[in-house]
Design a protein around this motif. Sequence first.
Motif, PDB file in Angstrom:
ATOM      1  N   UNK A 205       0.804  -1.230   0.000  1.00 43.65           N
ATOM      2  CA  UNK A 205       0.000   0.000   0.000  1.00 43.65           C
ATOM      3  C   UNK A 205       0.834   1.277   0.000  1.00 43.65           C
ATOM      4  N   UNK A 206       2.142   1.139   0.273  1.00 42.22           N
ATOM      5  CA  UNK A 206       2.976   2.342   0.441  1.00 42.22           C
ATOM      6  C   UNK A 206       3.990   2.538  -0.670  1.00 42.22           C
ATOM      7  N   UNK A 207       4.071   1.603  -1.626  1.00 47.03           N
ATOM      8  CA  UNK A 207       5.137   1.599  -2.630  1.00 47.03           C
ATOM      9  C   UNK A 207       5.312   2.898  -3.392  1.00 47.03           C
ATOM     10  N   UNK A 208       4.223   3.631  -3.600  1.00 49.85           N
ATOM     11  CA  UNK A 208       4.349   4.869  -4.379  1.00 49.85           C
ATOM     12  C   UNK A 208       4.828   6.052  -3.534  1.00 49.85           C
ATOM     13  N   UNK A 209       4.948   5.824  -2.237  1.00 50.17           N
ATOM     14  CA  UNK A 209       5.325   6.927  -1.343  1.00 50.17           C
ATOM     15  C   UNK A 209       6.805   6.824  -0.953  1.00 50.17           C
ATOM     16  N   UNK A 210       7.678   6.978  -1.944  1.00 53.07           N
ATOM     17  CA  UNK A 210       9.122   6.938  -1.686  1.00 53.07           C
ATOM     18  C   UNK A 210       9.658   8.371  -1.622  1.00 53.07           C
ATOM     19  N   UNK A 289       0.010  12.429  -5.718  1.00 52.53           N
ATOM     20  CA  UNK A 289       0.966  11.609  -4.969  1.00 52.53           C
ATOM     21  C   UNK A 289       2.227  12.424  -4.674  1.00 52.53           C
ATOM     22  N   UNK A 290       2.638  13.250  -5.622  1.00 56.99           N
ATOM     23  CA  UNK A 290       3.826  14.088  -5.401  1.00 56.99           C
ATOM     24  C   UNK A 290       3.620  15.025  -4.209  1.00 56.99           C
ATOM     25  N   UNK A 291       2.417  15.562  -4.100  1.00 64.01           N
ATOM     26  CA  UNK A 291       2.101  16.436  -2.955  1.00 64.01           C
ATOM     27  C   UNK A 291       2.185  15.680  -1.629  1.00 64.01           C
ATOM     28  N   UNK A 292       1.611  14.477  -1.639  1.00 62.50           N
ATOM     29  CA  UNK A 292       1.648  13.650  -0.427  1.00 62.50           C
ATOM     30  C   UNK A 292       3.101  13.389  -0.031  1.00 62.50           C
ATOM     31  N   UNK A 293       3.892  13.025  -1.030  1.00 62.04           N
ATOM     32  CA  UNK A 293       5.286  12.686  -0.756  1.00 62.04           C
ATOM     33  C   UNK A 293       6.047  13.874  -0.165  1.00 62.04           C
ATOM     34  N   UNK A 294       5.808  15.054  -0.734  1.00 60.84           N
ATOM     35  CA  UNK A 294       6.507  16.240  -0.230  1.00 60.84           C
ATOM     36  C   UNK A 294       6.177  16.475   1.245  1.00 60.84           C
ATOM     37  N   UNK A 295       4.911  16.335   1.577  1.00 62.54           N
ATOM     38  CA  UNK A 295       4.507  16.574   2.966  1.00 62.54           C
ATOM     39  C   UNK A 295       5.055  15.497   3.909  1.00 62.54           C
ATOM     40  N   UNK A 296       4.912  14.232   3.521  1.00 66.04           N
ATOM     41  CA  UNK A 296       5.325  13.151   4.415  1.00 66.04           C
ATOM     42  C   UNK A 296       6.846  13.121   4.592  1.00 66.04           C
ATOM     43  N   UNK A 297       7.550  13.478   3.527  1.00 64.44           N
ATOM     44  CA  UNK A 297       9.017  13.527   3.626  1.00 64.44           C
ATOM     45  C   UNK A 297       9.419  14.539   4.706  1.00 64.44           C
ATOM     46  N   UNK A 319      15.127   4.542   9.804  1.00 65.30           N
ATOM     47  CA  UNK A 319      15.000   5.740   8.985  1.00 65.30           C
ATOM     48  C   UNK A 319      14.386   5.297   7.656  1.00 65.30           C
ATOM     49  N   UNK A 320      13.054   5.342   7.561  1.00 67.91           N
ATOM     50  CA  UNK A 320      12.377   4.780   6.383  1.00 67.91           C
ATOM     51  C   UNK A 320      12.563   5.652   5.139  1.00 67.91           C
ATOM     52  N   UNK A 321      12.774   5.012   4.023  1.00 64.33           N
ATOM     53  CA  UNK A 321      12.899   5.756   2.750  1.00 64.33           C
ATOM     54  C   UNK A 321      11.534   6.142   2.177  1.00 64.33           C
ATOM     55  N   UNK A 322      10.477   5.703   2.809  1.00 64.40           N
ATOM     56  CA  UNK A 322       9.137   6.022   2.332  1.00 64.40           C
ATOM     57  C   UNK A 322       8.104   5.492   3.317  1.00 64.40           C
ATOM     58  N   UNK A 323       6.858   5.570   2.935  1.00 67.29           N
ATOM     59  CA  UNK A 323       5.806   5.029   3.778  1.00 67.29           C
ATOM     60  C   UNK A 323       5.428   5.931   4.938  1.00 67.29           C
TER      61      UNK A 323
END
Lengths: 395, 395
Positions: A205-210, A289-297, A319-323
């Motif tokens: 479920x998290x693969x796209x959130x790197x 998804x890009x927006x989500x990634x920017x925020x979660x990063x 130290x997770x690379x994503x998710x």
Amino acid sequence: MQFSDLAMNLKASEIRELLKLTTMPEVISFAGGLPAPELFPTEQLKKVDDAILTKDGRAALQYGTTEGYDPLRKQIAARMKQAFMVDCNIDNITITSGSQQGLSMLAQIFINPGDVVLVESPTYLGAINAFKLCKPEFVEVPTDEKGVIPEELEKILAKYGDRVRMMYVIPEFQNPTGITWPVERRKAFMDIVNRYDFPVLEDDPYGELRYDGDKVPSLKSMDTKGNIIFLGSFSKILMPGLRIAWMVADPVIIDKVVKLKQAVDLQASSFGQRQTSYYIDMFDLDEHVAKIKALYKKRRDLMCESMKQYFPEGITFTYPEGGLFTWVTLPEGMDAKELMPKVLAKNVAYVPGGPFYPHGGHANHFRLNYSNMPEDRIVEGIKRLADVLKEELAK
Amino acid sequence: MQFSDLAMNLKASEIRELLKLTTMPEVISFAGGLPAPELFPTEQLKKVDDAILTKDGRAALQYGTTEGYDPLRKQIAARMKQAFMVDCNIDNITITSGSQQGLSMLAQIFINPGDVVLVESPTYLGAINAFKLCKPEFVEVPTDEKGVIPEELEKILAKYGDRVRMMYVIPEFQNPTGITWPVERRKAFMDIVNRYDFPVLEDDPYGELRYDGDKVPSLKSMDTKGNIIFLGSFSKILMPGLRIAWMVADPVIIDKVVKLKQAVDLQASSFGQRQTSYYIDMFDLDEHVAKIKALYKKRRDLMCESMKQYFPEGITFTYPEGGLFTWVTLPEGMDAKELMPKVLAKNVAYVPGGPFYPHGGHANHFRLNYSNMPEDRIVEGIKRLADVLKEELAK
Ligand SMILES: Cc1ncc(COP(=O)(O)O)c(C=O)c1O
Ligand SMILES: Cc1ncc(COP(=O)(O)O)c(C=O)c1O
């Protein structure tokens, strides 16, 4: 009232019970696995819903097929290619009511009571809950910072042989540890799977959130024998409240799942499937998804930096690379569950590690989620947590 | 690939496979149990969705509790009082993804393999499918034109004793027969249930769709010992595509179901629940139900009159006071399934009766649905059906 054996053994998920305690607004909750609601595309959905009801209202509110809404299955086939490097078509795809339903149906499809199910140690506790209904024997496969250890897996397969009927893995940004398997590990793993031939659930479920590092090919993209069953979900890349997820597998397996789904709930929501499909058509899911990634990063960085700064020595974390999660390890002998009341007294919440192991133990871990809290609360929450930990360690 | 015993025994629902054949626009289908889509409140839903997304967008798209959306549970409690004469509160109510899911979860809660499940003979084939997953022994309770025959039920209970762990009934406008139990029957039935004390699933998706005759109290409204579990659904009074239904039962049972639902799919759609709840708040569900009733009454009358006029002698059918179905009985020895190809050749479809009996047989029946076809097609379809039947009888 006489209940079945299954009913007598039902326990509430510790996470979900915990989540109920942590919905008060004053609690800084790192406990759930909730997406950031401020990113939900509510304004876009107004347009989506209007378009559905104008163009396709009757079908959107009527019963539909169990397999799912064909345009959505086609869009998922395209996305599997683009995001997960998997070639497939709609006969390989069925829609489920969340990936959770995929997990519970696949267990029913593969597990007789007493059969062996292999899981990473630790693993997603919702999967443990779902599988338990089929009364398997859980065997935990040891993991390190690169995921499942191939040599350990091989030993277990040699020991349990044919009794192994299914394995469950989360190779990307695992829940709970945040760990990702590097490509060599995946190759070694697939080599073993191909030699022993058993079904593997790749839950992703998290693969796209790197957030950093290079994309790693999915197990399904390396699958030449149809052993991998891939589970994807819109819960974390779009929204979980519609309960729309998917499964990619050999058509023989899809056929079994569809027949089972006819009996368990007929179909996923006709309307929810169209909301997802129209959204993908009318807007740009990649951009979202890009927006989500920017925020979660940002939030991951802040949480990890705060832990580095405030946590006392002797406490480590991934130290997770994503998710969505990082996994904290306390000194041996400390018990994260026993610590909970003190942490909750400071209006902070996490999930203690024990429930992520089917056989329990491992009390000196807890899981932290960083996707759901705003930045200032992340820092404040980690500070408060650090205070409790320092106090405990000083004892 | 090795599947579980459950997977090896899965069969596709004959109805749903049939429905696939009958989606071509030229087919006059009396086969499904589909509501009339022209009555779906699509324009109102635009306003509903806009209101949800404006006022409550984040929560509507986020994960929610397994029990369900509290405002909807409260509205259902009020509706249970008004439409079904049942006093209950939200602790008695949980939301399910369609009643189909209620049926499958309740079987899991009550049935160990080999336990006896009592069903009306005939009964809803989706329930047979759902219960089968738990490997019960089905015992069919004989029925007449007033529903379950109390003396027959009593004999069966005396014979099977403690092995009976659950009974499933549809006392209002039954699927497939259209039959409704009169109040004296219900009283006699409840008297037996109270003496033998076993859980009874009262499945009532059609109860609000009465076209003539007087309202009869629900079994749940007569329940003094908590043995009745009531299943209601928005599928037939609003729309089925959202997959929102409910269950009313003793809190001990609700608690088991909620724990099971955590494992099987976490929750029903957050958005779908709000669509239902906001619709009830913003519009008049009773008025909407009145419209449905007016249309279906007309269609029922037309279908029954057409059968009276065109069917050859020796063929009987039920005259339902409500619901969606009438049940046709051919002379003994005729086989409705064998007749299907001839009927389909005329672009007409029904569901043959056999699958509504867990032990099969009873081939000389078929079920007709009258809610989904416009008036002219009802008349035309019955004429064509009559032609086939006349031909067969003339042989
Ligand atoms: C690893 C994993 N699998 C599956 C799920 C279930 O997701 P959903 O049912 O919302 O698709 C989750 C949710 O947190 C998860 O972390
Ligand atoms: C008697 C009966 N129960 C349950 C159902 C399932 O309804 P749903 O899952 O849409 O609520 C149906 C559908 O036709 C039915 O006829």
